[in-house]
Motif scaffolding. Structure first.
Motif, PDB file in Angstrom:
ATOM      1  N   THR A  47     -28.824  46.330 128.038  1.00 15.61           N
ATOM      2  CA  THR A  47     -28.501  46.399 129.470  1.00 15.61           C
ATOM      3  C   THR A  47     -28.493  47.863 129.919  1.00 15.61           C
ATOM      4  O   THR A  47     -27.808  48.695 129.313  1.00 15.61           O
ATOM      5  CB  THR A  47     -27.122  45.765 129.751  1.00 15.61           C
ATOM      6  OG1 THR A  47     -27.163  44.409 129.316  1.00 15.61           O
ATOM      7  CG2 THR A  47     -26.791  45.821 131.235  1.00 15.61           C
ATOM      8  N   ILE A  48     -29.279  48.134 130.948  1.00 18.13           N
ATOM      9  CA  ILE A  48     -29.384  49.501 131.482  1.00 18.13           C
ATOM     10  C   ILE A  48     -28.789  49.515 132.889  1.00 18.13           C
ATOM     11  O   ILE A  48     -29.114  48.652 133.716  1.00 18.13           O
ATOM     12  CB  ILE A  48     -30.856  49.953 131.503  1.00 18.13           C
ATOM     13  CG1 ILE A  48     -31.397  50.007 130.062  1.00 18.13           C
ATOM     14  CG2 ILE A  48     -31.006  51.308 132.194  1.00 18.13           C
ATOM     15  CD1 ILE A  48     -32.871  50.270 129.950  1.00 18.13           C
ATOM     16  N   VAL A  49     -27.897  50.478 133.134  1.00 14.99           N
ATOM     17  CA  VAL A  49     -27.291  50.593 134.467  1.00 14.99           C
ATOM     18  C   VAL A  49     -27.868  51.820 135.168  1.00 14.99           C
ATOM     19  O   VAL A  49     -27.840  52.933 134.622  1.00 14.99           O
ATOM     20  CB  VAL A  49     -25.751  50.695 134.375  1.00 14.99           C
ATOM     21  CG1 VAL A  49     -25.158  51.000 135.754  1.00 14.99           C
ATOM     22  CG2 VAL A  49     -25.165  49.399 133.827  1.00 14.99           C
ATOM     23  N   LEU A  70     -39.774  46.592 129.876  1.00 20.29           N
ATOM     24  CA  LEU A  70     -39.373  46.643 128.453  1.00 20.29           C
ATOM     25  C   LEU A  70     -38.442  45.479 128.106  1.00 20.29           C
ATOM     26  O   LEU A  70     -37.864  45.446 127.019  1.00 20.29           O
ATOM     27  CB  LEU A  70     -38.671  47.980 128.160  1.00 20.29           C
ATOM     28  CG  LEU A  70     -39.563  49.232 128.264  1.00 20.29           C
ATOM     29  CD1 LEU A  70     -38.707  50.503 128.271  1.00 20.29           C
ATOM     30  CD2 LEU A  70     -40.556  49.288 127.109  1.00 20.29           C
ATOM     31  N   SER A  71     -38.260  44.561 129.044  1.00 25.58           N
ATOM     32  CA  SER A  71     -37.445  43.348 128.865  1.00 25.58           C
ATOM     33  C   SER A  71     -35.943  43.606 128.795  1.00 25.58           C
ATOM     34  O   SER A  71     -35.182  42.753 128.320  1.00 25.58           O
ATOM     35  CB  SER A  71     -37.880  42.553 127.618  1.00 25.58           C
ATOM     36  OG  SER A  71     -39.234  42.232 127.683  1.00 25.58           O
ATOM     37  N   ALA A  72     -35.495  44.778 129.258  1.00 23.44           N
ATOM     38  CA  ALA A  72     -34.050  45.032 129.331  1.00 23.44           C
ATOM     39  C   ALA A  72     -33.474  44.335 130.560  1.00 23.44           C
ATOM     40  O   ALA A  72     -34.190  44.023 131.517  1.00 23.44           O
ATOM     41  CB  ALA A  72     -33.791  46.540 129.427  1.00 23.44           C
ATOM     42  N   ASP A  73     -32.159  44.081 130.526  1.00 18.13           N
ATOM     43  CA  ASP A  73     -31.455  43.650 131.737  1.00 18.13           C
ATOM     44  C   ASP A  73     -31.082  44.916 132.510  1.00 18.13           C
ATOM     45  O   ASP A  73     -30.664  45.910 131.905  1.00 18.13           O
ATOM     46  CB  ASP A  73     -30.194  42.866 131.374  1.00 18.13           C
ATOM     47  CG  ASP A  73     -30.535  41.567 130.656  1.00 18.13           C
ATOM     48  OD1 ASP A  73     -31.454  40.871 131.119  1.00 18.13           O
ATOM     49  OD2 ASP A  73     -29.909  41.278 129.618  1.00 18.13           O
ATOM     50  N   VAL A  74     -31.236  44.870 133.827  1.00 18.93           N
ATOM     51  CA  VAL A  74     -30.984  46.065 134.642  1.00 18.93           C
ATOM     52  C   VAL A  74     -29.946  45.760 135.703  1.00 18.93           C
ATOM     53  O   VAL A  74     -30.025  44.728 136.369  1.00 18.93           O
ATOM     54  CB  VAL A  74     -32.263  46.529 135.379  1.00 18.93           C
ATOM     55  CG1 VAL A  74     -32.058  47.917 135.974  1.00 18.93           C
ATOM     56  CG2 VAL A  74     -33.455  46.521 134.467  1.00 18.93           C
ATOM     57  N   ASN A  96     -15.968  52.673 132.866  1.00 18.70           N
ATOM     58  CA  ASN A  96     -15.884  51.224 133.140  1.00 18.70           C
ATOM     59  C   ASN A  96     -17.234  50.550 132.946  1.00 18.70           C
ATOM     60  O   ASN A  96     -17.307  49.431 132.429  1.00 18.70           O
ATOM     61  CB  ASN A  96     -15.336  50.987 134.556  1.00 18.70           C
ATOM     62  CG  ASN A  96     -13.811  51.050 134.578  1.00 18.70           C
ATOM     63  OD1 ASN A  96     -13.134  50.059 134.349  1.00 18.70           O
ATOM     64  ND2 ASN A  96     -13.256  52.246 134.799  1.00 18.70           N
ATOM     65  N   ILE A  97     -18.300  51.223 133.341  1.00 18.17           N
ATOM     66  CA  ILE A  97     -19.647  50.661 133.138  1.00 18.17           C
ATOM     67  C   ILE A  97     -19.910  50.503 131.636  1.00 18.17           C
ATOM     68  O   ILE A  97     -20.438  49.472 131.188  1.00 18.17           O
ATOM     69  CB  ILE A  97     -20.714  51.559 133.815  1.00 18.17           C
ATOM     70  CG1 ILE A  97     -20.588  51.442 135.341  1.00 18.17           C
ATOM     71  CG2 ILE A  97     -22.118  51.198 133.357  1.00 18.17           C
ATOM     72  CD1 ILE A  97     -21.403  52.467 136.115  1.00 18.17           C
ATOM     73  N   ALA A  98     -19.519  51.512 130.857  1.00 18.84           N
ATOM     74  CA  ALA A  98     -19.701  51.419 129.393  1.00 18.84           C
ATOM     75  C   ALA A  98     -18.840  50.291 128.824  1.00 18.84           C
ATOM     76  O   ALA A  98     -19.282  49.527 127.956  1.00 18.84           O
ATOM     77  CB  ALA A  98     -19.354  52.757 128.743  1.00 18.84           C
ATOM     78  N   ALA A  99     -17.598  50.159 129.343  1.00 14.31           N
ATOM     79  CA  ALA A  99     -16.710  49.101 128.846  1.00 14.31           C
ATOM     80  C   ALA A  99     -17.243  47.716 129.182  1.00 14.31           C
ATOM     81  O   ALA A  99     -16.948  46.732 128.481  1.00 14.31           O
ATOM     82  CB  ALA A  99     -15.312  49.289 129.449  1.00 14.31           C
ATOM     83  N   ILE A 105     -27.076  54.542 130.474  1.00 15.30           N
ATOM     84  CA  ILE A 105     -26.840  54.846 131.892  1.00 15.30           C
ATOM     85  C   ILE A 105     -27.906  55.831 132.363  1.00 15.30           C
ATOM     86  O   ILE A 105     -28.160  56.845 131.708  1.00 15.30           O
ATOM     87  CB  ILE A 105     -25.432  55.434 132.126  1.00 15.30           C
ATOM     88  CG1 ILE A 105     -24.370  54.337 131.980  1.00 15.30           C
ATOM     89  CG2 ILE A 105     -25.333  56.082 133.499  1.00 15.30           C
ATOM     90  CD1 ILE A 105     -22.949  54.781 132.289  1.00 15.30           C
ATOM     91  N   VAL A 106     -28.514  55.513 133.500  1.00  9.50           N
ATOM     92  CA  VAL A 106     -29.428  56.438 134.180  1.00  9.50           C
ATOM     93  C   VAL A 106     -28.661  56.944 135.389  1.00  9.50           C
ATOM     94  O   VAL A 106     -28.243  56.143 136.234  1.00  9.50           O
ATOM     95  CB  VAL A 106     -30.718  55.717 134.624  1.00  9.50           C
ATOM     96  CG1 VAL A 106     -31.634  56.679 135.365  1.00  9.50           C
ATOM     97  CG2 VAL A 106     -31.428  55.079 133.426  1.00  9.50           C
TER      98      VAL A 106
END
Ligand code: CP
Length: 315
Positions: A47-49, A70-74, A96-99, A105-106
């Motif tokens: 998962t990429i935020v 690349l088939s990641a969840d965004v 919090n995003i990491a948790a 993270i971009v």
């Protein structure tokens, strides 16, 4: 070589070999983007935020598409409806995003150094999508990728001009670091208030004379005036800037006949560049945007620990 970085923070810190490795992986991914099925499972389950705290069209959408290819969840963070409007700090937001389980993270932020700051407090890769006036490394990577595609892989001695608001430009700074490493013959041009002589310390030429700067150049990269970062009046008026430094067809005739015209966007048509040039044969502005997807796929893939050999066999 093997990529061994977790984060992509600046082009200043990358070696030529690392930049070339990103370009090689991007070349392989560009072929994937040309297929009817434009997707590979390289980052499936990740998962990429996209944590964008400044406006963006190209960079955010290209990172979004790159992750999806690349088939990641965004997940795209919406700053206006987020709890940053209630005073939550960048640190708390990112932790919090990491948790919540993000794997990467971009970040785009108006403070120089904010990606470095997050890389020091988070256990996940951080990619810099533009930090204040400091750096925009993926833009510098896609710009040099586009130059090498058009001019050939060896940029040594190639005449490149960056024209416009250099002082406040993170795009300029990232391109300067990459082009100096590649050995390009780089000139920065614009009004003395936006292109101070002190920039020569970066290993480039500085010129305030447009005609001599553009003479026989093989690449001209236009930059818009970054009003949002300027705290003082740097020139009398936009009209005066255009009359002195705007690229029009007469001035473009001073370039090498095969010169390419670049711009990272967004363009202010009729200010730094006339529309007929932005839309003309020599413009590679939309190629830059397209290349931005493959280059960002390469950055996400490598920083996620992907094996470059698995995608570059035959490159
Ligand atoms: N070149 C660039 O960074 O454009 P955006 O601000 O639209 O992302």
């Amino acid at each position: 070589m093997t990529w061994n970085r977790r984060h992509l923070l600046t082009l200043e810190e990358l070696s030529v070999a690392e930049i070339e490795q990103i370009h090689t992986v991007a070349t392989a991914f560009k072929k994937v983007l040309g297929r009817s099925v434009k997707k590979i499972p390289a980052l499936r389950g990740k998962t990429i935020v996209n944590l964008f705290l400044e406006p963006s069209t190209r960079t955010r959408m290209a990172f979004d598409m790159a992750a999806k290819r690349l088939s990641a969840d965004v997940i795209s963070f919406d700053a206006a409806s987020s709890s940053t409007t209630k005073g939550e700090t960048l640190r708390d937001t990112a932790e919090n995003i990491a948790a919540l389980g993000a794997d990467m993270i971009v970040i785009r932020h108006n403070c120089a150094g904010s990606p470095l700051y997050l890389s020091n407090i988070l256990d996940i890769p951080v990619i810099n999508a533009g930090d204040g006036s400091h750096e925009h490394p993926t833009q510098g990577l896609l710009d040099t990728f586009t130059m090498r595609e058009r001019l050939g892989p060896d940029l040594r001695g190639r005449r490149v001009v960056i024209l416009g608001d250099i002082l406040f430009s993170r795009v300029a700074r990232s391109n300067i670091h990459a082009l100096v490493k590649f050995g390009a013959d780089l000139t920065l041009c614009g009004p003395s208030t936006l292109v101070p002589r002190s920039l020569e310390g970066l290993g480039v030429k500085v010129s305030h004379d447009l005609r001599s700067a553009l003479a026989d150049a093989e690449v001209v990269m236009l930059l818009r005036i970054q009003h949002e970062r300027q705290t003082a009046t740097m020139f009398p008026s936009l009209g005066e800037y255009t009359s002195m430094f705007g690229l029009n067809s007469t001035r473009a005739s001073w370039l090498s006949p095969k010169a390419i015209i670049m711009h990272p966007g967004p363009i202010n048509r009729g200010v730094e560049i006339d529309s007929d040039l932005a839309d003309g044969d020599r413009s590679v502005i939309l190629d830059q945007v397209t290349n931005g997807i493959a280059v960002r796929m390469a950055c996400l893939f490598l920083c996620a620990g992907g094996n470059p050999a698995s995608v570059t066999a035959g490159e």
